[in-house]
Design an enzyme around this catalytic site. Structure first.
Site, mmCIF file in Angstrom:
data_model
loop_
_atom_site.group_PDB
_atom_site.id
_atom_site.type_symbol
_atom_site.label_atom_id
_atom_site.label_comp_id
_atom_site.label_asym_id
_atom_site.label_seq_id
_atom_site.Cartn_x
_atom_site.Cartn_y
_atom_site.Cartn_z
ATOM 1 N N GLY A 12 -7.289 1.904 1.818
ATOM 2 C CA GLY A 12 -6.176 1.562 2.508
ATOM 3 C C GLY A 12 -5.672 2.680 3.340
ATOM 4 O O GLY A 12 -4.416 2.751 3.670
ATOM 5 N N ALA A 13 -6.722 3.399 3.999
ATOM 6 C CA ALA A 13 -6.160 4.767 4.575
ATOM 7 C C ALA A 13 -6.024 4.447 6.238
ATOM 8 O O ALA A 13 -6.174 5.288 6.834
ATOM 9 C CB ALA A 13 -6.998 5.773 4.230
ATOM 10 N N ARG A 15 -3.823 3.131 7.880
ATOM 11 C CA ARG A 15 -2.350 3.441 8.330
ATOM 12 C C ARG A 15 -1.466 3.757 7.153
ATOM 13 O O ARG A 15 -1.958 3.822 6.066
ATOM 14 C CB ARG A 15 -1.960 1.995 8.912
ATOM 15 C CG ARG A 15 -1.745 0.957 8.009
ATOM 16 C CD ARG A 15 -1.317 -0.427 8.758
ATOM 17 N NE ARG A 15 -0.677 -1.202 7.611
ATOM 18 C CZ ARG A 15 -1.081 -2.726 7.631
ATOM 19 N NH1 ARG A 15 -1.313 -3.031 8.727
ATOM 20 N NH2 ARG A 15 -0.402 -3.353 6.913
ATOM 21 N N ASP A 62 -13.707 -4.233 1.186
ATOM 22 C CA ASP A 62 -12.472 -4.835 0.406
ATOM 23 C C ASP A 62 -12.549 -4.346 -0.942
ATOM 24 O O ASP A 62 -13.428 -4.595 -1.616
ATOM 25 C CB ASP A 62 -12.902 -6.377 0.551
ATOM 26 C CG ASP A 62 -11.638 -7.179 -0.145
ATOM 27 O OD1 ASP A 62 -10.849 -6.598 -1.070
ATOM 28 O OD2 ASP A 62 -11.470 -8.382 -0.134
ATOM 29 N N VAL A 63 -11.460 -3.647 -1.289
ATOM 30 C CA VAL A 63 -11.487 -2.893 -2.661
ATOM 31 C C VAL A 63 -11.457 -4.075 -3.965
ATOM 32 O O VAL A 63 -11.772 -3.503 -5.177
ATOM 33 C CB VAL A 63 -10.505 -2.043 -3.011
ATOM 34 C CG1 VAL A 63 -10.479 -0.949 -1.899
ATOM 35 C CG2 VAL A 63 -8.977 -2.748 -2.745
ATOM 36 N N SER A 141 4.731 1.747 -7.926
ATOM 37 C CA SER A 141 5.923 1.610 -6.872
ATOM 38 C C SER A 141 7.195 1.601 -7.765
ATOM 39 O O SER A 141 7.166 1.440 -8.984
ATOM 40 C CB SER A 141 5.857 0.324 -6.221
ATOM 41 O OG SER A 141 6.985 -0.020 -5.545
ATOM 42 N N TYR A 153 3.833 -8.190 -7.296
ATOM 43 C CA TYR A 153 3.739 -6.861 -7.062
ATOM 44 C C TYR A 153 4.195 -6.027 -8.028
ATOM 45 O O TYR A 153 3.644 -4.741 -8.461
ATOM 46 C CB TYR A 153 4.359 -6.685 -5.655
ATOM 47 C CG TYR A 153 4.477 -5.602 -5.181
ATOM 48 C CD1 TYR A 153 3.243 -4.796 -4.533
ATOM 49 C CD2 TYR A 153 5.431 -4.556 -5.278
ATOM 50 C CE1 TYR A 153 3.287 -3.849 -3.839
ATOM 51 C CE2 TYR A 153 5.422 -3.363 -4.592
ATOM 52 C CZ TYR A 153 4.177 -2.812 -3.833
ATOM 53 O OH TYR A 153 4.297 -1.495 -3.241
ATOM 54 N N ALA A 156 1.636 -5.851 -10.939
ATOM 55 C CA ALA A 156 0.426 -5.079 -10.726
ATOM 56 C C ALA A 156 0.955 -3.500 -10.716
ATOM 57 O O ALA A 156 0.191 -2.593 -11.101
ATOM 58 C CB ALA A 156 -0.038 -5.235 -9.055
ATOM 59 N N LYS A 157 2.076 -2.931 -10.236
ATOM 60 C CA LYS A 157 2.557 -1.599 -10.040
ATOM 61 C C LYS A 157 2.925 -1.251 -11.450
ATOM 62 O O LYS A 157 2.516 -0.008 -11.763
ATOM 63 C CB LYS A 157 3.499 -1.585 -8.962
ATOM 64 C CG LYS A 157 3.145 -1.796 -7.357
ATOM 65 C CD LYS A 157 2.117 -1.060 -7.227
ATOM 66 C CE LYS A 157 2.001 -0.906 -5.706
ATOM 67 N NZ LYS A 157 0.487 -0.258 -5.417
HETATM 68 P P1 NAP Z 1 0.341 -0.476 4.512
HETATM 69 O O1 NAP Z 1 1.004 0.328 5.610
HETATM 70 O O2 NAP Z 1 0.392 -2.034 4.524
HETATM 71 O O3 NAP Z 1 -1.157 -0.243 4.359
HETATM 72 C C1 NAP Z 1 -1.852 -0.829 3.234
HETATM 73 C C2 NAP Z 1 -3.352 -0.675 3.818
HETATM 74 O O4 NAP Z 1 -4.260 -1.257 2.788
HETATM 75 C C3 NAP Z 1 -3.608 -1.336 5.114
HETATM 76 O O5 NAP Z 1 -4.384 -0.635 6.054
HETATM 77 C C4 NAP Z 1 -4.212 -2.570 4.535
HETATM 78 O O6 NAP Z 1 -5.362 -3.068 5.493
HETATM 79 C C5 NAP Z 1 -5.116 -1.999 3.546
HETATM 80 N N1 NAP Z 1 -5.636 -3.171 2.591
HETATM 81 C C6 NAP Z 1 -4.988 -4.104 2.141
HETATM 82 N N2 NAP Z 1 -5.683 -4.753 1.457
HETATM 83 C C7 NAP Z 1 -6.944 -4.104 1.242
HETATM 84 C C8 NAP Z 1 -8.124 -4.252 0.468
HETATM 85 N N3 NAP Z 1 -8.429 -5.420 -0.328
HETATM 86 N N4 NAP Z 1 -9.211 -3.250 0.516
HETATM 87 C C9 NAP Z 1 -9.013 -2.088 1.337
HETATM 88 N N5 NAP Z 1 -7.983 -2.071 2.059
HETATM 89 C C10 NAP Z 1 -6.933 -2.964 2.056
HETATM 90 O O7 NAP Z 1 1.054 -0.046 3.189
HETATM 91 P P2 NAP Z 1 1.704 1.259 2.788
HETATM 92 O O8 NAP Z 1 3.208 1.025 2.771
HETATM 93 O O9 NAP Z 1 1.170 2.394 3.459
HETATM 94 O O10 NAP Z 1 1.582 1.073 1.459
HETATM 95 C C11 NAP Z 1 0.602 2.081 0.509
HETATM 96 C C12 NAP Z 1 0.427 1.794 -0.985
HETATM 97 O O11 NAP Z 1 1.604 2.493 -1.372
HETATM 98 C C13 NAP Z 1 0.320 0.550 -1.435
HETATM 99 O O12 NAP Z 1 -0.271 0.395 -2.686
HETATM 100 C C14 NAP Z 1 1.700 -0.037 -1.554
HETATM 101 O O13 NAP Z 1 2.080 -0.797 -2.561
HETATM 102 C C15 NAP Z 1 2.277 1.212 -2.150
HETATM 103 N N6 NAP Z 1 3.937 1.618 -1.963
HETATM 104 C C16 NAP Z 1 4.386 1.717 -0.714
HETATM 105 C C17 NAP Z 1 5.686 1.581 -0.642
HETATM 106 C C18 NAP Z 1 6.666 1.500 0.701
HETATM 107 O O14 NAP Z 1 7.817 1.688 0.803
HETATM 108 N N7 NAP Z 1 5.799 1.646 1.889
HETATM 109 C C19 NAP Z 1 6.575 1.803 -1.672
HETATM 110 C C20 NAP Z 1 5.991 1.596 -2.981
HETATM 111 C C21 NAP Z 1 4.557 1.718 -2.977
HETATM 112 P P3 NAP Z 1 -4.775 -4.341 6.740
HETATM 113 O O15 NAP Z 1 -3.975 -3.845 7.427
HETATM 114 O O16 NAP Z 1 -6.212 -4.877 7.228
HETATM 115 O O17 NAP Z 1 -4.388 -5.342 5.479
#
Ligand code: NAP
Length: 252
Positions: A12-13, A15, A62-63, A141, A153, A156-157
């Site tokens: 998921g890298a 962005r 797709d993971v 999370s 969610y 899962a977390k």
């Molecule tokens: P994000 O901006 O939505 O980025 C997630 C990335 O994962 C996107 O590039 C997405 O691709 C990719 N992805 C989704 N499904 C996938 C799959 N099946 N296989 C491969 N890649 C996939 O999320 P983020 O905020 O950076 O979050 C990153 C992690 O931190 C996540 O696990 C999230 O639950 C966790 N987290 C985030 C927060 C927060 O406040 N942001 C807080 C707690 C935990 P697409 O764009 O194509 O969908």
């Protein structure tokens, strides 16, 4: 402390937190397999790393798909060498209250976060065991403690915390550590989507979050990347099976 150069995979890298983590691990001297759903989406992060003098390759997978995971890990191993750092970061939201949540919303979220982390870790562990060294970090999370509209969610977390601890128990004797990082509110596309879901302007949503956080600001992807850089470092070899909340304060 300078790091021995390793090969890392961050899922998921394309962005957000994943992209910041990939850039940070590259800055530590590691070669990085930048995995996201589409190879093209991962290329932006790779370009940033290369522009900064680092080494990275973009891989589409797709993971939650076992064959795609296996192919992605093989591609990274062939192009960069055997991966011994894994960051299970890929994630999606399908928020809804329980009575409105579809089976598809449940399965998708559990599939990406939990099954995805399982498949990736299973595919990479062989390289870590062979090397006698490895670092796995899985993204949990603050929602693991319960959050309205996120039963899929949060489950899962919370599951990923048990997952990280169990890998620590099983893989420790091979020189592999496993930890979970549990972010609070981090500014990314994911939190922007949450603001849209609850009908708030993102700036107001962010400010409301900052007002509740003891350090009085929202988090940045780089805050999480810095924690992951420590947990994947040489010197973190005695830190394993832990859940590190990175949330600007203790949770309630
Ligand atoms: P994000 O901006 O939505 O980025 C997630 C990335 O994962 C996107 O590039 C997405 O691709 C990719 N992805 C989704 N499904 C996938 C799959 N099946 N296989 C491969 N890649 C996939 O999320 P983020 O905020 O950076 O979050 C990153 C992690 O931190 C996540 O696990 C999230 O639950 C966790 N987290 C985030 C927060 C927060 O406040 N942001 C807080 C707690 C935990 P697409 O764009 O194509 O969908």
């Amino acid at each position: 402390m300078s790091q021995t150069p390793r090969v890392a995979i961050v899922t998921g890298a394309a962005r957000g937190i994943g992209a910041a983590t990939a850039r940070r691990l590259a800055a530590e001297g590691h070669s990085v397999g930048v995995v996201d759903l589409k190879e093209d989406d991962a290329k932006g992060t790779v370009q940033e790393i290369v522009n900064d003098g680092g080494t990275a390759t973009a891989v589409g997978a797709d993971v939650s798909d076992a064959d795609q995971v296996s192919a992605a890990v093989n591609t990274v191993a062939e192009q960069l060498g055997p991966p011994t750092i894994l960051v299970n970061n890929a994630g999606v939201l399908r928020d809804n209250l329980l009575f409105k949540m579809s089976e598809d919303d449940w399965d998708t979220v559990l599939g990406v976060h939990l099954r995805g982390s399982f498949l990736m870790s299973r595919a990479v562990q062989e390289h870590m065991v062979n090397a006698g060294w490895g670092r796995i970090v899985s993204l949990s999370s603050s929602s693991a403690q319960g959050n309205r509209g996120q039963v899929n969610y949060s489950s899962a977390k919370a599951g990923l915390q048990g997952f990280a601890k169990t890998l620590a128990v099983e893989l420790g004797k091979f020189g592999v550590t496993s930890n979970a990082v549990a972010p609070g509110f981090i500014v990314t596309e994911m939190t922007k989507a949450t603001a849209a879901r609850v009908g708030m302007e993102f700036e107001d949503f962010k400010q409301a979050a900052a007002d509740r956080i003891p350090v009085r600001r929202s988090g940045k992807p780089e805050d999480i990347a810095a924690t992951i850089a420590f947990l994947t470092s040489e010197e973190a070899g005695f830190v394993s099976g832990q859940v590190i909340y990175v949330a600007g304060g203790p949770l309630d």
